[in-house]
Design an enzyme around this catalytic site. Sequence first.
Site, PDB file in Angstrom:
ATOM      1  N   LYS B  75      41.084  44.208  48.515  1.00  0.00           N
ATOM      2  CA  LYS B  75      41.299  43.934  46.274  1.00  0.00           C
ATOM      3  C   LYS B  75      41.895  44.611  46.148  1.00  0.00           C
ATOM      4  CE  LYS B  75      37.809  46.207  43.718  1.00  0.00           C
ATOM      5  NZ  LYS B  75      35.968  46.894  43.606  1.00  0.00           N
ATOM      6  N   SER B 150      32.349  44.531  40.874  1.00  0.00           N
ATOM      7  CA  SER B 150      33.645  43.572  41.025  1.00  0.00           C
ATOM      8  C   SER B 150      34.537  43.040  41.419  1.00  0.00           C
ATOM      9  CB  SER B 150      35.066  45.609  40.102  1.00  0.00           C
ATOM     10  OG  SER B 150      35.218  46.168  41.218  1.00  0.00           O
ATOM     11  N   SER B 174      30.360  47.532  43.094  1.00  0.00           N
ATOM     12  CA  SER B 174      30.696  46.486  43.623  1.00  0.00           C
ATOM     13  C   SER B 174      31.163  45.555  44.082  1.00  0.00           C
ATOM     14  CB  SER B 174      31.865  47.162  42.957  1.00  0.00           C
ATOM     15  OG  SER B 174      32.260  47.065  41.136  1.00  0.00           O
TER      16      SER B 174
END
Lengths: 479, 486
Positions: B75, B150, B174
């Site tokens: 990420k 996210s 997330s």
Amino acid sequence: MTNYIPTIGIEVHVELKTNTKIFSPAKNGYGMGANTLTNVVDLGYPGVLPTVNKEVIHQAIRAALLLNCKIRNKMHFDRKNYFYPDNPKNYQITQNKTPIAYDGYVEIDVDGQKKKIEIEEMHIEEDTCKSTHRQKVSLLDFNRAGVPLIEIVTKPCISSPEEAKLYIEKLREILLYGEISDCKMEEGSMRCDANISLRKNKEDPLGVKVEIKNIGSIGNVKLSLEKEMQRQEKLLDEQISFQEQTRRYDDKLGDTVLMRVKETGNDYRYFPEPDIPTLHIPDSWIDSVSKEIPRTADERRKTYISLGISPVNADKIILNKNISDYLENYLDTNLDFVIASNLLLGDIAFYLNKHFQTIEDTKLTKEKFICFVEKIKDHTLSSRNVKDILEDVLEKEDSIDEIIKKNNISNISDDQYIESIVDKVLENNEESIRDYLNGHDRAFKFLMGQMMKESKGSINPQLASEMLSKKLQNLTIDS
Amino acid sequence: MSKYLDRSILEIHELLKQKKITPKDLVMEALKRIEESEEYNAYITLDAENALKQAEELEKLEVDHLLFGIPIAIKDNIVTQGLRTTCASRILENFIPIYDATVVEKLKEKHMIIIGKTNMDEFAMGSSSRTSYFQAPKNAWNKGKIAGGSSGGSATTISLRNVPFALGTDTGGSIRQPASYCGIVGMKPTYGRVSRYGLVAFASSLDQIGPMTKNVYENALLLNAIVGMDEKDLTSVEKAEEDFTRNIGKDIRGMRIAVPNYFMSDIVNKEIKSKVEEILSLLEKCGAKVDYIDIPYLEHAVTLYQIIAMGEASSNLARFDGIRYGHSKENPKDIDDLYYGTREEGFGEEVKRRIMVGSYLLSGKNAKEYYEKALSIRDDMQKAFLNVFEDYDLVLGPTTTTCAYDLEDPMDNPSKSFLDDVLVIPVNMAGLPGLSLPIGFSKDHMPIGLHIIGNLFEEAKIYQLASFLEKKLNLDLDPKGGEGRD
């Protein structure tokens, strides 16, 4: 002349003498190339986290003990949020809610009276980076970012600029001898802000508070507060009102200068630092720190006086920690401390200052120093000789005996030899004797000069002078 | 090209070990798959050249463990040395870190190969990845739907079977929410399990890095690789080394399961609710004991979360000022112009909104009235959960209240994104581990996730139940049914 009572409170920031910074493993140092002592943590890089340097807590505990403070067993850090280019994360990690120490005091001596200056609290925080402003650019040096600081805050209990100065002097002495910091105000390792307000009577509410920021020397602490008092007195006398404000002391101007008027409630948005868990300080840690506190300045001063050193000299030694530390090595010897202290404070201090050295830089070993003092005591060395051979003593590996030999200093305190010289000179200078007896002091100096010349400067001047004056005295009585 | 990446990690490992394939084959295949699925926008930055180079270098080394030579996606809020790390923000659009996050160091030590940085909500603020400066990733099951957020890019790349492994981060769901939307396995470990050093902070007291994978076993395997006390992160916790796969395959007979009534209330879509009920009765049939219970404070979790997360974020993001790194306003008039201009240009709407609200929540008396109060209720909430774990092994419920919604759905209601996370946020607030496991599909074939919550540091028990169900359900979780590829 003054009809106002000042109320003064002082905040002092002190940089701790640690190996590394408070929240990063970067070295803690002064005077290095810009941005050479930094890492990603000091730069407030994305993703970095603070770690806590145990050494900092350790030293803060020591400082707290030296300042007679209570120490919190459980504490945390807080974030103080504000934007400023010298503040890399745009928040400073400090202690707002749980300062490590509180309720302490420093005892000062005001005109022979003891007075306790109360410490409100002492907390730990990180230093900002150093900014330098050029014409069009500002330069940032992050070497200082993250240097550990303790901030020591007094209660508003200081009642004169003189007291403020005495407090700073005493505080500096305590922290310096406690090996907390080198406390150099000129280098910024000790920084002082003072708050002052005036009122007519003790019963009146406190007056409008003015803060003087970043006072750069101990002398200026007193000076700036005096100037600020005069300024405020004038305003009060003329009934001109003024707002709470921050000022600084301008050395060239010799007065305080307005920096900014305080806006209502500076909002730092304090909240507990989530990256550092609560810190526990067990009593056992405090105990172990208390056992390793170095001899304080007060303890040393007392020892010196008990060894016959005059109080004035004792104070002078304390003012120079290198000299004091050096002298600590001799406490178990039967050195003549009066001679030793005069020597250290006089010729040796002069020499070291001139050559930008400290006593540790010299070749003056313990054995050598003892011998040196011994030779002065038994008049082998005159004060003239001391000056002549000092460089050799401090810079060469040679022993004192070798140095004396190499410099042809011998027989000088042989009474018979000196007497023979005196007699010879007196014999050849009848006119000068007459002059002397007629009260011309210059004649004595002339005779002394003749003796030195006769002996090629090898006699102990003190002994020679004593002998000469005795002989002349006898002549006076005779005639 | 062979479809190595559709195989299990055990099979891939065998092939590598027998030198039937090389890490380079895996990297080439991963890059090809990523290229073919470019429209899904799972990545912000690919590191093809370095990945290939690294794969070649690995050929000289012995294949000594299961993760050796396997491609992984990271990420984009986890810093990677020399590899652009943007946090999906314009303010870090050209930011190339000079150090590796601790988790990245650990992956590199294991000789895993970083293939690229995945798309996400800007600074992880959002739950649909639509606040990304680089445009939202798309759901692998339906291009018109969100991937969630996210960690939307990580979830997408896993469900697309581009790579076997990805790292996500979870501050308020997330990892688990996009995992649920995308039909993959996502674990948020116990707070303190994984070092946060090098994770660009959103809300420091909640952030946690975790593994995102296509199955439970591989998830546990990746967790094995990233956990551990880190001297650089004082909030990381020292724990005896453990193998998180150790309970996989074990029976769940006698396991005590609690289901909070709130998690099965009307806030949850009916289809999802009935799917979870199906699972619960299956578990009961298999010998687990299931009780519906009440846990206090759950309904306040979102409010508390907003206060804490936004408060911390407002401070954490203060460092992006245009002075030392990242976007910087050109020719600023003065320092204030530099601050305002840089942040005005650099941050997106949602980030600005949260910074403003967060600053407000911490200012003056508010810090005490909101932030500190929230911290204290959070402690109570954790205690409430710990109480439940006195009597139960695990807490279960749905991961999300709905399935992935349309990418085109309006974004004009900022509180909606928080309500999406109403079921996942309590876990962050209590610092507990939680995992989302795919348990089936909605009528329109969008994945549904089961939320499995464990006691502090009991990730292994979560994996035990998850793997048990995974085996029982035996779902086809490849959006292309394993058939759509050449």
